[in-house]
Design a protein around this motif. Structure first.
Motif, PDB file in Angstrom:
ATOM      1  N   GLY A 107       0.867  -1.152   0.000  1.00  0.00           N
ATOM      2  CA  GLY A 107       0.000   0.000   0.000  1.00  0.00           C
ATOM      3  C   GLY A 107       0.913   1.215   0.000  1.00  0.00           C
ATOM      4  N   THR A 108       0.530   2.261   0.698  1.00  0.00           N
ATOM      5  CA  THR A 108       1.369   3.465   0.725  1.00  0.00           C
ATOM      6  C   THR A 108       2.444   3.331   1.801  1.00  0.00           C
ATOM      7  N   ASN A 109       3.275   2.317   1.684  1.00  0.00           N
ATOM      8  CA  ASN A 109       4.347   2.057   2.643  1.00  0.00           C
ATOM      9  C   ASN A 109       5.675   2.461   2.009  1.00  0.00           C
ATOM     10  N   PRO A 110       6.138   3.697   2.239  1.00  0.00           N
ATOM     11  CA  PRO A 110       7.281   4.203   1.478  1.00  0.00           C
ATOM     12  C   PRO A 110       8.597   3.504   1.781  1.00  0.00           C
ATOM     13  N   THR A 111       8.760   2.901   2.955  1.00  0.00           N
ATOM     14  CA  THR A 111      10.023   2.232   3.235  1.00  0.00           C
ATOM     15  C   THR A 111      10.222   1.009   2.343  1.00  0.00           C
ATOM     16  N   SER A 112       9.126   0.460   1.803  1.00  0.00           N
ATOM     17  CA  SER A 112       9.273  -0.658   0.862  1.00  0.00           C
ATOM     18  C   SER A 112       9.984  -0.224  -0.409  1.00  0.00           C
ATOM     19  N   MET A 113       9.929   1.060  -0.744  1.00  0.00           N
ATOM     20  CA  MET A 113      10.638   1.549  -1.922  1.00  0.00           C
ATOM     21  C   MET A 113      12.144   1.343  -1.776  1.00  0.00           C
ATOM     22  N   ILE A 114      12.606   1.284  -0.541  1.00  0.00           N
ATOM     23  CA  ILE A 114      14.025   1.024  -0.277  1.00  0.00           C
ATOM     24  C   ILE A 114      14.273  -0.464  -0.062  1.00  0.00           C
ATOM     25  N   SER A 115      13.494  -1.099   0.811  1.00  0.00           N
ATOM     26  CA  SER A 115      13.793  -2.473   1.210  1.00  0.00           C
ATOM     27  C   SER A 115      13.672  -3.460   0.056  1.00  0.00           C
ATOM     28  N   ALA A 116      12.608  -3.371  -0.737  1.00  0.00           N
ATOM     29  CA  ALA A 116      12.426  -4.320  -1.838  1.00  0.00           C
ATOM     30  C   ALA A 116      13.526  -4.147  -2.881  1.00  0.00           C
ATOM     31  N   THR A 178      16.456   9.641   1.929  1.00  0.00           N
ATOM     32  CA  THR A 178      17.677   9.781   1.131  1.00  0.00           C
ATOM     33  C   THR A 178      18.848   9.105   1.824  1.00  0.00           C
ATOM     34  N   ARG A 179      18.975   9.345   3.116  1.00  0.00           N
ATOM     35  CA  ARG A 179      20.105   8.786   3.865  1.00  0.00           C
ATOM     36  C   ARG A 179      20.024   7.263   3.948  1.00  0.00           C
ATOM     37  N   VAL A 180      18.849   6.743   4.290  1.00  0.00           N
ATOM     38  CA  VAL A 180      18.705   5.289   4.446  1.00  0.00           C
ATOM     39  C   VAL A 180      18.827   4.593   3.096  1.00  0.00           C
ATOM     40  N   ALA A 181      18.317   5.202   2.046  1.00  0.00           N
ATOM     41  CA  ALA A 181      18.465   4.608   0.718  1.00  0.00           C
ATOM     42  C   ALA A 181      19.944   4.448   0.368  1.00  0.00           C
ATOM     43  N   ARG A 182      20.724   5.476   0.583  1.00  0.00           N
ATOM     44  CA  ARG A 182      22.158   5.389   0.293  1.00  0.00           C
ATOM     45  C   ARG A 182      22.818   4.305   1.131  1.00  0.00           C
ATOM     46  N   GLU A 183      22.455   4.231   2.395  1.00  0.00           N
ATOM     47  CA  GLU A 183      23.050   3.216   3.267  1.00  0.00           C
ATOM     48  C   GLU A 183      22.709   1.801   2.820  1.00  0.00           C
ATOM     49  N   ASN A 184      21.608   1.645   2.094  1.00  0.00           N
ATOM     50  CA  ASN A 184      21.179   0.333   1.624  1.00  0.00           C
ATOM     51  C   ASN A 184      21.481   0.108   0.144  1.00  0.00           C
ATOM     52  N   LEU A 189      15.916   8.667  -2.471  1.00  0.00           N
ATOM     53  CA  LEU A 189      14.529   9.083  -2.656  1.00  0.00           C
ATOM     54  C   LEU A 189      14.436  10.552  -2.269  1.00  0.00           C
ATOM     55  N   ARG A 190      14.185  11.407  -3.267  1.00  0.00           N
ATOM     56  CA  ARG A 190      14.228  12.837  -2.989  1.00  0.00           C
ATOM     57  C   ARG A 190      12.884  13.539  -3.188  1.00  0.00           C
ATOM     58  N   ASN A 191      12.127  13.146  -4.223  1.00  0.00           N
ATOM     59  CA  ASN A 191      10.892  13.860  -4.509  1.00  0.00           C
ATOM     60  C   ASN A 191       9.680  13.009  -4.162  1.00  0.00           C
ATOM     61  N   VAL A 192       8.491  13.594  -4.358  1.00  0.00           N
ATOM     62  CA  VAL A 192       7.260  12.891  -4.003  1.00  0.00           C
ATOM     63  C   VAL A 192       7.098  11.625  -4.830  1.00  0.00           C
ATOM     64  N   VAL A 193       7.377  11.704  -6.138  1.00  0.00           N
ATOM     65  CA  VAL A 193       7.218  10.531  -7.002  1.00  0.00           C
ATOM     66  C   VAL A 193       8.020   9.352  -6.486  1.00  0.00           C
TER      67      VAL A 193
END
Length: 409
Positions: A107-116, A178-184, A189-193
């Motif tokens: 759903g609208t779970n933005p952390t999945s954009m990094i983890s998956a 942005t920080r967690v994405a780089r660490e992973n 992830l910077r903008n709304v999209v």
């Protein structure tokens, strides 16, 4: 054959029920595993017989309210701290590895954009069309300023232009992402999209909603998906449906608020109708409502066709699509642009009227409901829409996309 992780926001009723419907439609060879952080509607998942993994950290009540306002574009302040984002990404990556998941459905779970993406697992997002990238980019006036006059249209066009720029270019994503994405090892992830666009975005809409739009790669229509709760209707519904007075359904989902619920219930209670109102989660001890307003917990609203004469809804896609599939004309009071869009789609079809939320406590709501009950054109349009919905199965279409994604024919 494959494990599929479902990660809805578990305090959002529409997301939870949408994920349940997709999981039910999966090939039985697949293994669905749900995860979530809050407890509000997690029981619906376990009641449906699915494996649910409660995870941490969960939002506090204040953080949850802030997340809802952020998601609806009503604030730029975010509850997503570095600690919360990093811990959720860690928990999600661990579950993907532990289950050997072949796909993640969110759903609208933005952390999945990094983890998956960190685990190189396909990410699928069944989502309404409103406020997706193609809808924002290709819609001249997004309905941010309401009104039909020339001034309102001009101001809406300007507001829409500003939103388009901010949506695609402004660095509005909380810095933690942005920080967690780089660490992973994931692109920042910077903008709304970047917070709301998955690898495959599965649009849960009817075909006409996409007329005039071109879908970019990564987007496809699957069709409506809404709750089909596996519970009986309360006895009071059958009793009220048999009464001489019309029966009105008041459905406000989980993203409305107490003030709107009480205002709408009291205004409807002034009409010569009966009201079935599954708004128990908004009503406190000591609240006084008219005797003809019958408050309940969640009910299987998809079974109300032929029993309810009209509805008053908040405009969430799940409640709107449920009314459409049941052939019930409704008044919609969208609380944010996506919900306004959902209502306006039905206004154009002739099965709905639109009001602003602030009109819930005015005679305008009573007049709108009276029109639905007295003017046959609304019921005729609602029946046309119901027949169109009968040919759609968005959950099954999602399941076919999942099969294609994980390599099952």
């Amino acid at each position: 054959m494959a494990t599929v992780i479902f990660c809805p926001i578990t305090f959002n009723l529409a997301e939870v029920t949408r994920m349940i419907e997709v999981a039910r439609a999966l090939d039985p060879r697949h293994t669905p595993v749900f995860m979530g952080y809050e407890t509000d509607f997690a029981d619906l998942i376990t009641d449906a017989g699915f494996d649910y993994r409660a995870s941490e950290p969960a939002f506090t009540r204040a953080e949850r309210d802030q997340a809802l306002r952020f998601d609806q574009g009503r604030t730029l302040r975010s509850p997503f701290s570095y600690g919360l984002v990093s811990e959720r990404v860690r928990a999600e990556r661990e579950l993907i590895r532990a289950t050997g998941a072949a796909a993640v459905v969110i759903g609208t779970n933005p952390t999945s954009m990094i983890s998956a993406r960190a685990e190189r697992v396909p990410l699928l997002y069944p989502v309404p069309f409103a406020l997706t990238r193609p809808q924002v980019e290709q819609t001249r006036r997004l309905g941010l300023v309401r009104g039909t006059g020339r001034s309102a249209r001009a101001r809406d066009a300007v507001a829409s232009t500003l939103l388009r720029w901010a949506y695609n270019h402004a660095p509005l994503a909380p810095r933690a992402f942005t920080r967690v994405a780089r660490e992973n090892g994931v692109a920042p992830l910077r903008n709304v999209v970047s917070l709301i666009e998955a690898d495959l975005n599965l649009l849960t809409v009817m075909p006409a909603e996409l007329d005039g739009y071109t879908l970019p790669p990564g987007y496809e229509r699957v069709g409506p998906i809404f709750a089909r709760l596996d519970t009986p209707l309360p006895d009071v519904v059958e009793r009220l449906a048999a009464a001489a007075e019309p029966l009105v359904y008041l459905g406000l989902g989980s993203s409305a608020n107490r003030e709107l619920a009480l205002a709408a219930a009291r205004r409807l209670g002034s009409l010569p109708v009966n009201v079935i109102a599954p708004i128990k989660h908004y009503v406190a001890d000591g609240d006084r409502l008219p005797a003809n307003v019958h408050v309940t917990g969640l009910i299987p609203a998809h079974r109300l066709g032929g029993l309810v004469d009209a509805a008053v809804l908040h405009g969430g896609q799940g409640t709107v699509q449920t009314a459409c599939s049941a052939g019930i004309p409704f008044v919609g009071m969208g609380l944010q642009p996506e919900q306004v869009w959902n209502v306006d789609v039905c206004v154009r079809q002739g099965n709905a009227l639109s009001l602003a939320p602030k009109q819930a406590d005015t005679a305008e709501l009573a007049r709108a409901v009276t029109r639905l009950l007295e003017e046959p054109a609304f019921r005729e349009a609602a029946e046309r829409v119901r027949l169109a919905f009968a040919d759609e199965d968005g959950a099954r279409a999602c399941a076919r996309v999942i099969d294609r994604t994980v390599g099952v024919s």
